[in-house]
Design an enzyme around this catalytic site. Structure first.
Site, mmCIF file in Angstrom:
data_model
loop_
_atom_site.group_PDB
_atom_site.id
_atom_site.type_symbol
_atom_site.label_atom_id
_atom_site.label_comp_id
_atom_site.label_asym_id
_atom_site.label_seq_id
_atom_site.Cartn_x
_atom_site.Cartn_y
_atom_site.Cartn_z
ATOM 1 N N GLU A 83 29.253 75.318 19.417
ATOM 2 C CA GLU A 83 27.782 75.257 19.467
ATOM 3 C C GLU A 83 27.203 75.859 18.204
ATOM 4 O O GLU A 83 27.722 76.885 17.746
ATOM 5 C CB GLU A 83 27.268 76.013 20.702
ATOM 6 C CG GLU A 83 27.696 75.349 21.996
ATOM 7 C CD GLU A 83 27.186 76.070 23.253
ATOM 8 O OE1 GLU A 83 26.409 77.034 23.117
ATOM 9 O OE2 GLU A 83 27.581 75.666 24.348
ATOM 10 N N HIS B 69 22.296 73.810 24.925
ATOM 11 C CA HIS B 69 22.468 75.086 25.635
ATOM 12 C C HIS B 69 21.092 75.686 26.000
ATOM 13 O O HIS B 69 20.728 76.765 25.536
ATOM 14 C CB HIS B 69 23.295 76.077 24.803
ATOM 15 C CG HIS B 69 23.851 77.204 25.623
ATOM 16 N ND1 HIS B 69 25.025 77.837 25.338
ATOM 17 C CD2 HIS B 69 23.375 77.811 26.740
ATOM 18 C CE1 HIS B 69 25.260 78.788 26.229
ATOM 19 N NE2 HIS B 69 24.258 78.788 27.091
ATOM 20 N N ARG C 81 30.294 76.872 30.466
ATOM 21 C CA ARG C 81 30.666 77.108 29.078
ATOM 22 C C ARG C 81 31.460 75.900 28.598
ATOM 23 O O ARG C 81 32.231 75.305 29.370
ATOM 24 C CB ARG C 81 31.545 78.361 28.949
ATOM 25 C CG ARG C 81 30.796 79.675 29.077
ATOM 26 C CD ARG C 81 29.857 79.914 27.892
ATOM 27 N NE ARG C 81 29.170 81.185 27.982
ATOM 28 C CZ ARG C 81 27.950 81.375 28.475
ATOM 29 N NH1 ARG C 81 27.253 80.345 28.949
ATOM 30 N NH2 ARG C 81 27.396 82.576 28.491
HETATM 31 C C1 8YV Z 1 21.788 82.060 27.260
HETATM 32 C C2 8YV Z 1 23.714 81.879 28.910
HETATM 33 O O1 8YV Z 1 21.301 80.882 26.785
HETATM 34 O O2 8YV Z 1 23.102 83.842 30.028
HETATM 35 C C3 8YV Z 1 24.015 83.151 29.621
HETATM 36 O O3 8YV Z 1 25.201 83.459 29.779
HETATM 37 O O4 8YV Z 1 24.553 81.105 28.640
HETATM 38 C C4 8YV Z 1 22.336 81.568 28.562
HETATM 39 O O5 8YV Z 1 21.451 81.927 29.528
HETATM 40 C C5 8YV Z 1 22.576 82.489 26.116
HETATM 41 O O6 8YV Z 1 23.658 83.250 26.388
HETATM 42 C C6 8YV Z 1 21.662 83.130 25.070
HETATM 43 O O7 8YV Z 1 21.485 84.490 25.248
#
Ligand code: 8YV
Length: 338
Positions: A271, A290, A242
């Protein structure tokens, strides 16, 4: 089918397949928002007031919305991370939260390794020479990268994804592995010869540092100016965790003054990364949007697991992967719904 199955009100935010929507519709009424826009936000709020369950990706569920959603009992996020959710308030309300671990582990580790390769070998920077018609002579030293194979890989947070990155490094690229973790990982040590270090020592010894910790209070700005000062000047920092695990301003300063060599970043404090961010323009930084889990196969598997979690929670079979499983034990309404 018991009539009560059909009475659930489910709000779905994020594209789901027809089969997934059909499966949800078999147990209740689905208010489906493929995307939230200014045009449909009013309808979304109205739906949330009736909702028993919410499923979606980056769910914008803040405490205000939670207060509106007085019937909400289940939140099924299509992500492994749940730092975007107000967990304290959800726990207080006894709302079950499910997430999607495991199914994205290998894909996210692939992304991390793509950043390792791109950063060490300057892939994007050099590809741009070709794209922009600037490849006019044999490459000289000023364009050389550094090796990946044989370099020491430091995994900050050897959980599921960290271990998968370590495996790629050790087995694919003959990299000695260092890791940090709350407790020793005997399997990693046995299989890969990995060695546990405290953070400062890992940062000082690794050539490539990969961040794969969850974002929580104790990982906020884990990599700050002080942490960066431990790293080798020749080292790269890779972040697929993150953005807020890194103090971005401190990272930019460290990259500018050559305190570390390069960074490969898939996640950012804000983001989408604002176009004016220096990170977007620095030659020694590879930035990706991301995309850690963003493959057709993995996003489909994540959505399916989130749907299965929600159906399991509402129909009494139980969720497969809950964040706060104790809520499931505590709330008879859910367990005995059928
Ligand atoms: C996703 C992520 O891109 O699963 C997670 O925690 O960071 C990523 O796989 C994002 O959260 C979109 O749903």
């Amino acid at each position: 089918m018991d009539e009560s199955f059909r009475n659930w009100r489910i709000v779905a935010v994020r594209r789901l397949s027809e089969e997934q929507l059909r499966a949800l519709s078999a147990i209740g009424h689905v208010d489906y928002f493929e995307d939230l826009t200014d045009d449909n936000r009013g309808d979304f709020h109205a739906a949330m007031q009736q909702a028993d369950a919410l499923i979606g990706g980056k769910l914008e569920l803040d405490e205000n919305l939670l207060a509106e959603a007085s019937r909400l009992q289940v939140v099924s996020t299509i992500s492994v991370g749940y730092d975007h959710l107000p967990m304290a308030a959800l726990n207080r309300r006894g709302i079950l939260v499910c997430h999607t671990p495991d199914v994205l582990t290998e894909t996210t580790a692939d992304t991390a390794f793509a950043l390792v390769m791109a950063t060490q070998r300057r892939v994007v920077e050099l590809a741009n020479l070709v794209r922009e018609g600037r490849w006019t002579a044999h490459l000289g030293r000023e364009h050389f990268g550094v090796d990946v194979h044989g370099k020491t890989l430091g995994i900050v947070g050897a959980g599921r994804i960290g271990a998968a990155i370590a495996r790629r490094g050790a087995l694919g690229f003959n990299m000695p592995i260092l890791y940090t973790a709350g407790s020793p990982k005997p399997a990693l040590e046995r299989e890969l010869g990995a060695q546990r270090r405290d953070l400062a020592t890992l940062l000082a010894e690794a050539d490539v540092v990969c961040l794969s910790v969850p974002y929580q209070a104790d990982t906020h700005h884990l990599i700050d100016a002080e942490a960066l000062s431990h790293m080798k000047a020749s080292a790269s920092l890779i972040n697929v965790a993150r953005g807020k695990v890194v103090d971005e301003a401190a990272l930019i300063a460290a990259l500018r003054r050559g305190q570390i060599r390069a960074a490969g970043l898939d996640v950012f404090e804000e983001e989408p990364l604002p176009a004016i961010s220096p990170l977007a323009a620095m030659d020694n930084v590879v930035t990706t949007p991301h995309m850690g889990s963003a493959t057709h196969e993995t996003r489909e598997a994540m959505a399916q697991l989130a749907v299965d979690n929600l159906i399991g929670a509402l129909t009494g079979d139980g969720p497969l992967t809950a964040v706060n499983r104790d809520v499931w034990q505590r709330v008879p309404l859910l367990r005995e719904a059928h």
